[in-house]
Design a protein around this motif. Sequence first.
Motif, PDB file in Angstrom:
ATOM      1  N   LEU A 133      42.423  67.364  14.775  1.00  0.00           N
ATOM      2  CA  LEU A 133      42.491  67.936  13.425  1.00  0.00           C
ATOM      3  C   LEU A 133      43.890  67.766  12.821  1.00  0.00           C
ATOM      4  O   LEU A 133      44.885  67.991  13.513  1.00  0.00           O
ATOM      5  CB  LEU A 133      42.169  69.431  13.495  1.00  0.00           C
ATOM      6  CG  LEU A 133      42.204  70.162  12.167  1.00  0.00           C
ATOM      7  CD1 LEU A 133      40.801  70.249  11.571  1.00  0.00           C
ATOM      8  CD2 LEU A 133      42.756  71.560  12.322  1.00  0.00           C
ATOM      9  N   THR A 134      43.926  67.353  11.567  1.00  0.00           N
ATOM     10  CA  THR A 134      45.209  67.303  10.853  1.00  0.00           C
ATOM     11  C   THR A 134      45.316  68.541   9.977  1.00  0.00           C
ATOM     12  O   THR A 134      44.544  68.692   9.023  1.00  0.00           O
ATOM     13  CB  THR A 134      45.281  66.041   9.964  1.00  0.00           C
ATOM     14  OG1 THR A 134      45.103  64.909  10.811  1.00  0.00           O
ATOM     15  CG2 THR A 134      46.621  65.956   9.243  1.00  0.00           C
ATOM     16  N   PRO A 135      46.237  69.453  10.322  1.00  0.00           N
ATOM     17  CA  PRO A 135      46.344  70.673   9.503  1.00  0.00           C
ATOM     18  C   PRO A 135      46.882  70.366   8.115  1.00  0.00           C
ATOM     19  O   PRO A 135      47.589  69.379   7.923  1.00  0.00           O
ATOM     20  CB  PRO A 135      47.337  71.556  10.284  1.00  0.00           C
ATOM     21  CG  PRO A 135      47.571  70.885  11.582  1.00  0.00           C
ATOM     22  CD  PRO A 135      47.212  69.440  11.417  1.00  0.00           C
ATOM     23  N   ASN A 136      46.542  71.221   7.173  1.00  0.00           N
ATOM     24  CA  ASN A 136      47.016  71.077   5.804  1.00  0.00           C
ATOM     25  C   ASN A 136      48.473  71.564   5.715  1.00  0.00           C
ATOM     26  O   ASN A 136      48.757  72.733   5.973  1.00  0.00           O
ATOM     27  CB  ASN A 136      46.094  71.911   4.898  1.00  0.00           C
ATOM     28  CG  ASN A 136      46.478  71.821   3.446  1.00  0.00           C
ATOM     29  OD1 ASN A 136      47.645  72.034   3.099  1.00  0.00           O
ATOM     30  ND2 ASN A 136      45.516  71.518   2.594  1.00  0.00           N
ATOM     31  N   VAL A 137      49.374  70.627   5.376  1.00  0.00           N
ATOM     32  CA  VAL A 137      50.812  70.956   5.366  1.00  0.00           C
ATOM     33  C   VAL A 137      51.116  72.058   4.357  1.00  0.00           C
ATOM     34  O   VAL A 137      51.931  72.951   4.612  1.00  0.00           O
ATOM     35  CB  VAL A 137      51.644  69.695   5.015  1.00  0.00           C
ATOM     36  CG1 VAL A 137      53.130  70.035   4.928  1.00  0.00           C
ATOM     37  CG2 VAL A 137      51.412  68.619   6.043  1.00  0.00           C
ATOM     38  N   ASN A 138      50.451  72.013   3.208  1.00  0.00           N
ATOM     39  CA  ASN A 138      50.737  73.026   2.180  1.00  0.00           C
ATOM     40  C   ASN A 138      50.381  74.432   2.664  1.00  0.00           C
ATOM     41  O   ASN A 138      51.105  75.387   2.404  1.00  0.00           O
ATOM     42  CB  ASN A 138      49.969  72.713   0.896  1.00  0.00           C
ATOM     43  CG  ASN A 138      50.534  71.477   0.235  1.00  0.00           C
ATOM     44  OD1 ASN A 138      51.728  71.213   0.324  1.00  0.00           O
ATOM     45  ND2 ASN A 138      49.677  70.702  -0.408  1.00  0.00           N
ATOM     46  N   HIS A 139      49.264  74.528   3.378  1.00  0.00           N
ATOM     47  CA  HIS A 139      48.881  75.849   3.885  1.00  0.00           C
ATOM     48  C   HIS A 139      49.843  76.294   4.990  1.00  0.00           C
ATOM     49  O   HIS A 139      50.180  77.477   5.086  1.00  0.00           O
ATOM     50  CB  HIS A 139      47.448  75.813   4.423  1.00  0.00           C
ATOM     51  CG  HIS A 139      46.425  75.733   3.335  1.00  0.00           C
ATOM     52  ND1 HIS A 139      45.213  75.105   3.490  1.00  0.00           N
ATOM     53  CD2 HIS A 139      46.441  76.201   2.057  1.00  0.00           C
ATOM     54  CE1 HIS A 139      44.519  75.193   2.367  1.00  0.00           C
ATOM     55  NE2 HIS A 139      45.240  75.845   1.484  1.00  0.00           N
ATOM     56  N   THR A 140      50.279  75.335   5.804  1.00  0.00           N
ATOM     57  CA  THR A 140      51.248  75.683   6.857  1.00  0.00           C
ATOM     58  C   THR A 140      52.522  76.194   6.203  1.00  0.00           C
ATOM     59  O   THR A 140      53.091  77.209   6.623  1.00  0.00           O
ATOM     60  CB  THR A 140      51.551  74.450   7.745  1.00  0.00           C
ATOM     61  OG1 THR A 140      50.315  73.920   8.214  1.00  0.00           O
ATOM     62  CG2 THR A 140      52.429  74.817   8.923  1.00  0.00           C
ATOM     63  N   ASN A 141      52.961  75.524   5.158  1.00  0.00           N
ATOM     64  CA  ASN A 141      54.174  75.954   4.449  1.00  0.00           C
ATOM     65  C   ASN A 141      53.984  77.330   3.807  1.00  0.00           C
ATOM     66  O   ASN A 141      54.900  78.152   3.798  1.00  0.00           O
ATOM     67  CB  ASN A 141      54.557  74.932   3.374  1.00  0.00           C
ATOM     68  CG  ASN A 141      55.159  73.682   3.999  1.00  0.00           C
ATOM     69  OD1 ASN A 141      55.507  73.691   5.182  1.00  0.00           O
ATOM     70  ND2 ASN A 141      55.283  72.614   3.234  1.00  0.00           N
ATOM     71  N   GLN A 142      52.783  77.543   3.292  1.00  0.00           N
ATOM     72  CA  GLN A 142      52.477  78.849   2.693  1.00  0.00           C
ATOM     73  C   GLN A 142      52.608  79.948   3.760  1.00  0.00           C
ATOM     74  O   GLN A 142      53.129  81.029   3.503  1.00  0.00           O
ATOM     75  CB  GLN A 142      51.047  78.811   2.143  1.00  0.00           C
ATOM     76  CG  GLN A 142      50.725  79.907   1.163  1.00  0.00           C
ATOM     77  CD  GLN A 142      49.275  79.786   0.688  1.00  0.00           C
ATOM     78  OE1 GLN A 142      48.693  78.698   0.675  1.00  0.00           O
ATOM     79  NE2 GLN A 142      48.684  80.896   0.318  1.00  0.00           N
ATOM     80  N   ALA A 143      52.139  79.653   4.965  1.00  0.00           N
ATOM     81  CA  ALA A 143      52.253  80.629   6.066  1.00  0.00           C
ATOM     82  C   ALA A 143      53.722  80.861   6.419  1.00  0.00           C
ATOM     83  O   ALA A 143      54.156  81.996   6.607  1.00  0.00           O
ATOM     84  CB  ALA A 143      51.480  80.123   7.281  1.00  0.00           C
ATOM     85  N   PHE A 144      54.500  79.784   6.470  1.00  0.00           N
ATOM     86  CA  PHE A 144      55.929  79.940   6.790  1.00  0.00           C
ATOM     87  C   PHE A 144      56.663  80.728   5.701  1.00  0.00           C
ATOM     88  O   PHE A 144      57.582  81.483   5.995  1.00  0.00           O
ATOM     89  CB  PHE A 144      56.589  78.576   6.991  1.00  0.00           C
ATOM     90  CG  PHE A 144      56.320  77.961   8.341  1.00  0.00           C
ATOM     91  CD1 PHE A 144      56.379  78.736   9.501  1.00  0.00           C
ATOM     92  CD2 PHE A 144      56.032  76.610   8.475  1.00  0.00           C
ATOM     93  CE1 PHE A 144      56.149  78.183  10.751  1.00  0.00           C
ATOM     94  CE2 PHE A 144      55.790  76.048   9.729  1.00  0.00           C
ATOM     95  CZ  PHE A 144      55.849  76.836  10.868  1.00  0.00           C
ATOM     96  N   LEU A 145      56.229  80.519   4.457  1.00  0.00           N
ATOM     97  CA  LEU A 145      56.879  81.253   3.347  1.00  0.00           C
ATOM     98  C   LEU A 145      56.794  82.766   3.542  1.00  0.00           C
ATOM     99  O   LEU A 145      57.704  83.493   3.158  1.00  0.00           O
ATOM    100  CB  LEU A 145      56.191  80.897   2.031  1.00  0.00           C
ATOM    101  CG  LEU A 145      56.837  79.843   1.149  1.00  0.00           C
ATOM    102  CD1 LEU A 145      55.953  79.587  -0.072  1.00  0.00           C
ATOM    103  CD2 LEU A 145      58.229  80.257   0.688  1.00  0.00           C
ATOM    104  N   THR A 146      55.704  83.222   4.160  1.00  0.00           N
ATOM    105  CA  THR A 146      55.510  84.676   4.297  1.00  0.00           C
ATOM    106  C   THR A 146      56.451  85.300   5.333  1.00  0.00           C
ATOM    107  O   THR A 146      56.576  86.513   5.386  1.00  0.00           O
ATOM    108  CB  THR A 146      54.060  85.030   4.711  1.00  0.00           C
ATOM    109  OG1 THR A 146      53.845  84.523   6.019  1.00  0.00           O
ATOM    110  CG2 THR A 146      53.038  84.489   3.761  1.00  0.00           C
TER     111      THR A 146
END
Length: 215
Positions: free
Chosen positions: A153-166
């Motif tokens: 699976l290739t994770p969605n980078v934008n969602h990963t970044n959104q998680a890191f933002l929190t």
Amino acid sequence: MQKIGKSEFNRRRVNFESDESRFPWLSMLLDSYAIIDTAIESAIELQYRSKQKGLACQNGCCHCCKTHKDIPVYPHELVGIYFYVTEKIKMPVRETLKWQLQFFKQTDFCPFLISSSCVIHILRPTACRQFNVFGTPCAEGEDPFFTRRDDVLTPNVNHTNQAFLTVLDFYEIKDDKKNFIQNNKIHTHVKNLRELKWLQLIKAMNDYDLKAASL
Ligand code: SF4
Ligand code: SF4
């Protein structure tokens, strides 16, 4: 970017209510994992449709936890692991885990794997959450990232970044958060779980046990 739906987020969000009032960072961490898990669920759905292959990962399937030499873990995830292991893991797993941590060598498999299960599953790192394989389960010793990349699976980078933002308050990043993420500065903090020493964690577990016994 596809938005994370509130109801999916709430369904995925684990709560440790009384602990979250003691540890403000814990709420950030649980929010970030809920974003990751929700995003992974929809990425699996999407990629399942395009690959026409089911998800191979299932309970008790754990060659990945033995094979992977690099298991990225961030400081905000490590404090979560320390909290969960110290305060939530009960006997007899607790004693087995202390033993595994005590004698852990870099060449061993992940010390949090006991009886084919991840004992920190609820607070396992982002990297473990995001590693998912389609088709057939990994063979012993196989890292499908190298043997059949297309099944990983290739994770969605934008969602990963959104998680890191929190979780950026944990790093005391108050301004220009997006820049910190977009320039990959968060990744300068990453460690390899397989290279860490765990004696401090055993001490924290022992201190907690002593305190609990004296109450
Ligand atoms: S990554 Fe491979 S070994 Fe790990 S759970 Fe999925 S199929 Fe099993
Ligand atoms: S933390 Fe859990 S899921 Fe990740 S490698 Fe270790 S045992 Fe496997």
